[in-house]
Structure formats: structure tokens, C-alpha cells
Design a protein around this motif. Sequence first.
Motif: not given
Length: 633
Positions: A609, A444-445, A447-448, A440-441, A600, A614, A611
Motif C-alpha cells: 500500500s 482509515l482514521r 482504524r487507527l 486520510t480517509t 500501516v 499518512l 501510506h
Amino acid sequence: MCGIAGIFHLDTPKPVDPARVTMMTDVLAHRGPDGSGVWTAPGVGLGHRRLSIIDLGGGAQPMIGEDGRIAVTYNGEIYNFAELRAELQGLGHVFRTDSDTEVILHGWRQWGVQCLQRFHGMFAFALYDSGRQCLFLARDRLGVKPLHHARLSDGSLIFASELKGLLAHPLLRRAPDVRAVEDFLGLGYVPDDSCIVAGVEKLPAGHYLLLERGKGMAAPICWWDVDFSRRANGSARALEEELTERLRQAVRSRMVADVPLGAFLSGGVDSSAVVALMAEASTQAVKTCSIGFDQADLDETRHAEQVAARFATDHRKRIVAADDFALADRLADAFDEPFADASALPTYRVCELARETVTVALSGDGADEAFAGYRRHRFQHAEERIRGFLPGALRSHIFGGLGAIYPKADWAPRPLRAKSTLLGLARSGEEAYALAVGVTTPALRQRLYTDETRHLLDGHRAEARIEAAMRSAPAREPLDRAQYADLKIWLPGDILTKVDRTSMAVSLEAREPLLDHRLIEFAASLPVSMRLRGGEGKWLMKRAMRRYLPDDILYRRKMGFVTPISAWFRGALSGEAERIARGAALAETGWFDRVALENVVRAHLSGRSDHGRLLWQLMMLDKSLTRLFGMGR
């Protein structure tokens, strides 16, 4: 193979309750169903669960030296124990058993910590020497066998093969470490320098810990490392012959057992090479097994059957459903920490199949790391050639700009997914490779996470350890640095953890001949062109195996164990995806932004997308948090 556990008081020799050591070993019974033992002395307790492999009648543990001064509990195999035994006998040592365990006792007495340099194999052991009032913990060179430890409030150190062994001790405080969550989301596993339970440490591969009573806690000492800075001399033909002989020696040394032995056979280059060399060395048909899938594009059994027929093995296969996700709960129990490599599911199934007929199985793990067999190695090598032509600032401007505007196309054919390549070329080689190895980039992490989580992490990044390992690697070329990081971080954290936990869950010993340290050292010395040539990884290894294997095995596209997790979360696991969006244990932590999680899930379910990986990570993290900390119940 076995499970070990124990307690050591660092300052004063307080009594150790044998019942506590028994509690720690009982939860490791799957690692050693054939026997158990506990030994205590003032200030120390050692426990053991045994899976009998060598000297079935005489190798019980913990094993105590004849004078009662030294005791050891040990998990693993020392493949050159017969030679060491003969050498030690020549030096005047008297042996009472035929086990490799006793070689550790006498080796310590003769050589002290230098005994590790003489042991060829996979091992994690704890040795107590009452004369020196010390505990000696050691782990093998590549980290095939695990060893966890932690300090307790009563001044003791506890250790165990698996985290669950430590958790059985009532004084271990259970609190999650959010940095390990960042590591897990970034990498897909919790690496060896991290742990989901705060305060628990893992002894690094190729390290030992020598604790002397009254001197406090010591730091682990590195006793082995792989060196990519030296280059082997010789023609391709000469190096090919040397590699072939090293492969033979590695396989044959791992065929010594007093119980039924076989091999995993996927039909790929690595497992096929191991089976070929086993067949060459064996007077009986090699027992092989493979797992197939009921989905044709994921099934490799025809290749395994081709190799099995070629070497007349006693072959068994089993077809399992491609949607075999029901194992997720069992794997969460086996791994303790969250583990998101979905190939653990078929790996568990092939171990389960092997255990029906054998107690020891040889695998093909390690060749990709040693001989540059991963697709990411080819990409990294090609990208570094481009980096060599353009200064960093220019690269960042050109490729960074192109990457920013290029669309992210998860749905497109792979050649059209150029965004990550362009962005990678804008970065340093270390930064780009760390992202390529990850799951997981970072964006993106981020944002979570909630604001509080970002504050707690205080800049901690999962990728930083990979970048640091590459920069400090004893290496000449960028590919060397990438492989070094793989061997130090990815291999013990992902591949070897996966094989250890899945095999031990069914009481099977897995041996990795392609991780013989002499073979690894030889591979590291090869010129880059002998590892990677013409876009083909494992170049010299494939060349060496041409006398055994056909080209359609050696040069077919690499598959590995593939699991269709993205489809699962749009089908049978869509309920789990919804549960992730609602929170469950994840919500209780306060680490994640619920709206971000919902976005997500919605994006994946709608097909906008992909995911899937993830969502699998989040699901396995949720299950781990519930089991370890009682969250979400």
C-alpha cells in the motif's frame, strides 16, 4: 511584515508587566528582525517586532495617536494607504509619518469598525482605544495574515501572530485537543476553527473581535465574505479585458515598497502571470527566483527560465535535493501546529533563496481557488452532472455497490483508480468533495484510533466543516460551493499558513496579488463556463494572459511543488517509519492503536500500500507533540 502580541484585561484594568509582552514578542523575532517595541497602559499591553518595508525611519510600533488615546500594533500592508491618507487629510487629520500604520489610527478615529471596509490589503492588527476602553482585533478578508488568541485564568486575553507567541506566556495552560488531531489527520493541517492547544482560538479570516472592558468576551463578527450568487454580465471579450485590468491593478498595488522587491517564479501559469505584469509595470528588471530538484521528473526550472528570458528578469535558481526532508524539524518549529503539506519544504527553500536579494516577494497563490484551477474542481464539476441525472437512492445503490467491489489500486495508473470516484458518486456532492479535499480517509482514521479516542471525538469529523460551508455558501451552482469552501477553509488553513510561516521564518514578506479581494469578488461572479470549460480550469484567466504568455506555459500540465514522500519512507526515512510504529510521542497520547500503526508501516514498507502521506502526517504530528507538550522525550 511583522509579528504582534499583547495582553488585554477584560474586566478590570490590572497592570500589565511589559516583560511578559516582551517575552511574547521575542519568540516572534524572525517575523520582525529590524526592530521591537512594547507599550503598556492600565489593563493593556501591545508588543511588536518589525520587518521594515514602508517608511523605514518613521513606522516604528506600537504606534500611539498624537493625543495618546489610541495605540495600534499591526502586521501586514495596506496597499491603498496613500489614497486613504489623502482622504483623511482632507477630513482634517494630521499625519506625523509616511507609514500605512498611521492610516489605521486615523481610520479608526474617523470611521470606527467600518474602517476595515476601506482597507485594501493583508493585515492582522490590535488597536486599543482608551476612550472607549476597548480592544479591536481584526484580520484581513482572505486570512493572509494570522492572529491567535486565548483567555487566561487571570481574566486577561492574550493574542499573537503565531501560537508560539501565546505559549511564551506562563499562564497559558498547555493541553492537546484531540479534535484538532482528527482535523489534522483528515485535512493535513489544523484549520482556522481549531487548534492543537486546547483553549486557543484563531480569529477567522474576514472577522473582527471588539472587546469592551467590563462587558466580557464577545464573539467574532464577520465583516467580509465572498459571494458566488451574483453573475457578471458581458461578453467573454469584455470580461477578459476587465480581468486583465484587475490583474494589472492587483500586481501594481503590491509593488510599492521602500526595500528590494522580487517574485517567486515556478514557470506555472500563476507565478508567470504575476511576473509578466510586474515586468510590464517596472522600469527595471524584475528580480525572480525559482527552486529546482535534482530529480528530472520533479524539476520545472526550464519553464521558469523560459518565462524569465521572455521578460528579461534578473533570475536566480537553486537546485535542491529531492530528498530535502532534513528540513522537517525546522518546519515543525516554524509551524508550531502539525502541518503535513510537504510542499512546505520547497516553499521554504524558495523563500530562503529570495531573501538573499529581496525583502518582499510576490507569489502566484490564490488563482486556483478563485478560478477553479485544481483537478478536483474538474472532477467535482463532472460528477455533479452525473448526480443531476440520477436520484440519490439510485446513485447510492449503483455506484456504492460498484465502489465496494472495485479494487483499491494505489499502484495502478491514475485512470484505473476508479474506486474513490465510484464511491464519491454514491455520496452527496458535499460529502464527496470534502473527501476529495482531505488526506486520510475517515475509515482509515477510525482504524487507527483507540476506543477511548473515538469516545472523546464523539462523532467529530474533519470533513463536517467543509460540508457545512458548501451547504450554506452564497452560491448558485455546485462548483461555486466547492470554491467557496476552498476559499474559507483550505486557503487560510493550508496555502496561506504555508506561505506565511515559511516566508516569515526567513524574515521575508510574501505578497499575493491574485488574492486582491476585488479580483476574488470578480472571479466569484464569473459564469462557471468562464472558470472551467472543456476540462480546462482558469479558462478566462488563461485567455486573458495569452497576450503575455505562450501556450506551452499556459496549457501545460500543472505540477506544483511535488515531493516524493512515499519513496522517502521506503528509503532514508524508513527509520522514522519504524519509530512511528513503535510509538514515540504518539504512544504517550493513548490516541492510537499500536497494532494499527504497525500494520500501516509494514504495508507501506513492503509496497503493498502507499501510506506515504499518512506516515508524513504522523511524523509531523509526533514532532509537534514533542515540541508543544514535551511528549516522547
